[in-house]
Design an enzyme around this catalytic site. Structure first.
Site, mmCIF file in Angstrom:
data_model
loop_
_atom_site.group_PDB
_atom_site.id
_atom_site.type_symbol
_atom_site.label_atom_id
_atom_site.label_comp_id
_atom_site.label_asym_id
_atom_site.label_seq_id
_atom_site.Cartn_x
_atom_site.Cartn_y
_atom_site.Cartn_z
ATOM 1 C CG ASN A 73 42.530 -45.375 35.522
ATOM 2 O OD1 ASN A 73 42.897 -46.454 35.073
ATOM 3 N ND2 ASN A 73 41.257 -45.010 35.569
ATOM 4 C CG ASN A 74 47.600 -41.182 40.578
ATOM 5 O OD1 ASN A 74 48.801 -41.442 40.557
ATOM 6 N ND2 ASN A 74 47.116 -40.021 40.977
ATOM 7 C CG ASP A 106 38.040 -39.700 45.869
ATOM 8 O OD1 ASP A 106 38.682 -39.674 44.802
ATOM 9 O OD2 ASP A 106 37.202 -38.825 46.159
ATOM 10 C CG PHE A 123 50.990 -37.602 42.607
ATOM 11 C CD1 PHE A 123 51.438 -38.453 43.594
ATOM 12 C CD2 PHE A 123 49.615 -37.404 42.484
ATOM 13 C CE1 PHE A 123 50.554 -39.100 44.458
ATOM 14 C CE2 PHE A 123 48.723 -38.045 43.336
ATOM 15 C CZ PHE A 123 49.196 -38.888 44.323
ATOM 16 N N GLY A 124 50.780 -34.228 42.015
ATOM 17 C CA GLY A 124 49.665 -33.383 42.443
ATOM 18 C C GLY A 124 50.115 -32.148 43.211
ATOM 19 C CE1 TYR A 125 45.918 -28.621 44.141
ATOM 20 C CE2 TYR A 125 45.246 -30.922 44.341
ATOM 21 C CZ TYR A 125 45.008 -29.638 43.883
ATOM 22 O OH TYR A 125 43.872 -29.369 43.163
ATOM 23 C CE LYS A 173 52.657 -38.153 49.098
ATOM 24 N NZ LYS A 173 52.190 -38.147 47.701
ATOM 25 C CG HIS A 181 47.324 -38.039 52.233
ATOM 26 N ND1 HIS A 181 48.586 -37.491 52.202
ATOM 27 C CD2 HIS A 181 46.987 -38.233 50.937
ATOM 28 C CE1 HIS A 181 48.978 -37.336 50.950
ATOM 29 N NE2 HIS A 181 48.023 -37.794 50.159
ATOM 30 N NE ARG A 182 47.109 -42.386 47.755
ATOM 31 C CZ ARG A 182 47.455 -41.134 47.458
ATOM 32 N NH1 ARG A 182 48.705 -40.744 47.553
ATOM 33 N NH2 ARG A 182 46.552 -40.271 47.044
HETATM 34 P P1 ITT Z 1 42.198 -42.357 40.648
HETATM 35 O O1 ITT Z 1 40.818 -41.797 40.856
HETATM 36 O O2 ITT Z 1 42.358 -43.080 39.339
HETATM 37 O O3 ITT Z 1 42.672 -43.181 41.811
HETATM 38 P P2 ITT Z 1 43.016 -39.558 40.755
HETATM 39 O O4 ITT Z 1 44.311 -38.891 40.392
HETATM 40 O O5 ITT Z 1 41.768 -39.100 40.084
HETATM 41 O O6 ITT Z 1 43.248 -41.135 40.578
HETATM 42 P P3 ITT Z 1 41.939 -38.732 43.370
HETATM 43 O O7 ITT Z 1 40.634 -38.383 42.763
HETATM 44 O O8 ITT Z 1 41.949 -39.541 44.613
HETATM 45 O O9 ITT Z 1 42.880 -39.479 42.313
HETATM 46 O O10 ITT Z 1 42.834 -37.472 43.703
HETATM 47 C C1 ITT Z 1 42.453 -36.192 43.351
HETATM 48 C C2 ITT Z 1 43.638 -35.290 43.152
HETATM 49 O O11 ITT Z 1 44.205 -34.982 44.432
HETATM 50 C C3 ITT Z 1 44.797 -35.845 42.325
HETATM 51 O O12 ITT Z 1 44.595 -35.649 40.964
HETATM 52 C C4 ITT Z 1 45.957 -35.005 42.849
HETATM 53 O O13 ITT Z 1 45.968 -33.744 42.225
HETATM 54 C C5 ITT Z 1 45.585 -34.800 44.305
HETATM 55 N N1 ITT Z 1 46.281 -35.785 45.154
HETATM 56 C C6 ITT Z 1 45.843 -37.007 45.535
HETATM 57 N N2 ITT Z 1 46.746 -37.615 46.315
HETATM 58 C C7 ITT Z 1 47.786 -36.761 46.414
HETATM 59 C C8 ITT Z 1 49.048 -36.809 47.068
HETATM 60 O O14 ITT Z 1 49.428 -37.872 47.759
HETATM 61 N N3 ITT Z 1 49.861 -35.761 46.965
HETATM 62 C C9 ITT Z 1 49.513 -34.670 46.252
HETATM 63 N N4 ITT Z 1 48.349 -34.541 45.599
HETATM 64 C C10 ITT Z 1 47.494 -35.573 45.678
#
Ligand code: ITT
Length: 189
Positions: free
Chosen positions: A9-10, A69, A149-151, A172, A177-178
């Site tokens: 959903n991301n 994940d 996004f995220g961290y 990136k 990682h991804r």
């Molecule tokens: P889905 O489960 O719908 O795929 P999610 O956002 O819940 O989306 P995850 O559980 O895999 O995804 O990721 C957990 C968190 O880790 C996510 O909310 C971000 O805060 C962080 N994260 C994941 N990938 C990242 C990235 O490439 N860069 C920075 N933060 C990341």
């Protein structure tokens, strides 16, 4: 062109993964297969959660699919936030609150080593396979950049002096990682 469901959903993940997968694949979204609810992530590890998400979709659609994940694993915090990365500070996906908490937790720590780890579960013709991708780095002492996004505004990959949020999507993806997990996925697809 191969059609495959990406169980996320991301929207950020979706665009990163479709860029790395390239033109040979048509990524189908959860919405397009009628899954609008949040898939419960009840596993204790990234491997389990990737598997839970992919199986959830396969059981409901019978279509080839994969899920990612991802967790940020910080050495001085014994691997936290890890599998709890999305809900580190609050119950939701509050990136700003998560980053603020991470900075607080590391305030008095000299060791700022961390890594992102992505596990992808692929289900094809009912058979499940997993691949992973890792990037090592450090956690900066303040936020920089607006990309990603995220961290990302706190994560400086090893060998660089900029955070992921200061890099273009292509930069990136080339080292992340991804990006690495998806490259491994492409090899088995
Ligand atoms: P889905 O489960 O719908 O795929 P999610 O956002 O819940 O989306 P995850 O559980 O895999 O995804 O990721 C957990 C968190 O880790 C996510 O909310 C971000 O805060 C962080 N994260 C994941 N990938 C990242 C990235 O490439 N860069 C920075 N933060 C990341």
């Amino acid at each position: 062109m191969k059609r495959i469901v990406f169980a996320t959903n991301n929207a950020h993940k979706l665009s990163e993964v479709s860029a790395v997968l390239g033109d040979g694949y048509e990524l189908v979204t959860l919405k397009e297969v009628g899954i609008t609810e949040d898939i419960p992530e009840t596993g204790a590890t990234l491997d389990e959660n990737a598997s839970i998400k992919a199986r959830y979709v396969y059981e409901r659609t019978g279509l080839d699919c994969f899920a990612d994940d991802t967790g940020l694993e910080v050495e001085a915090l014994n691997g936290a936030p890890g599998v709890h990365s999305a809900r580190y500070a609050t119950d939701g996906h509050d990136f700003a609150a998560n980053n603020a908490k991470l900075l607080r937790e590391l305030e008095d720590k000299e060791n700022r080593n961390a890594r992102f780890r992505t596990v992808i579960s692929l289900i094809r013709n009912g058979i499940e396979e997993q691949v992973e991708g890792i990037v090592e780095g450090t956690i900066a002492t303040s936020l920089s950049g607006n990309e990603g996004f995220g961290y990302d505004p706190l994560f400086v990959p090893k060998g660089y002096d900029r955070t992921f949020a200061e890099m273009s999507a292509d930069e990136k993806n080339a080292i992340s990682h991804r990006g690495r997990a998806v490259a491994a996925l492409v090899k088995i697809l």
